[in-house]
Design a protein around this motif. Sequence first.
Motif: not given
Length: 272
Positions: A28, A261, A265
Amino acid sequence: MKALIPAAGLGSRFLPATKAQPKEMLLVVDKPAIQYVVEEGLASAADEVVIINSREKKSIEEHFSPAPELVAMLRERGKSAYADAVEHAGNLNVSYVYQDEPLGLGHAIYCAAEKTAGEPFYVLLGDVLVPDNKMLPAMQAISDAHNGASVIAVMPVPEEEVSRFGVIAGAAVSDDVWKISSLVEKPAVEDAPSNLAVFGRYLLSPRVMELLANAKPTTGGEIQLTDALDAVLQEEEMYALIIDPADGFDTGTIESWLETNNVLYQRQKDGK
């Protein structure tokens, strides 16, 4: 006080990716999913994280083991950030017990009974991430305010989706806290007592572990944590912390793992 992370499951929703790699070790952003959960446990009142593991999932244990030779090599090559990350993971206070049969979440938790030693304990489901680490302290504060009562995190879900979750019945005692009267597993929409779904974070009294000692398999031939929670409700008070959906992430399906993710991110990229 211990934080328990059940991690012995097959990860079948992610096959074939999880044939050789545990679901908990899927990346992740920049670290395995289970590392987020371990760090969350250690950021709470817990003094140790106990992973209830499968004996086949050795990569989990390798990840949290010291690797001084690798660290030294990285430092020699001027890769200090990578060395720090490897050293950090290897120094986290993690121990292991094993679930040798897939007999359900309640059984997995009971495998760590000797570790909890008659004290309250956290349960952190490994496919749920709480990156800011603030949820368990909030649950602890609620428990402390109500004589050590068990506390469960819950999240509002759309009413048409309640049949996918365990939901709570009860009454509000403040804007973000309910006193629970019962738990209902995957109710029909018309029968759901609320739209507050159990999220995957628990602070449980020692009585829950005592009840699991004599629990019998029920739904699916497994020992269910929900059954023990229903039983403890007959003896003790239990509360729910209502969380903001933006505070937690489900990685239990491919779609939700990808979305997690992407969101994390972007947050990292934005420095949040």
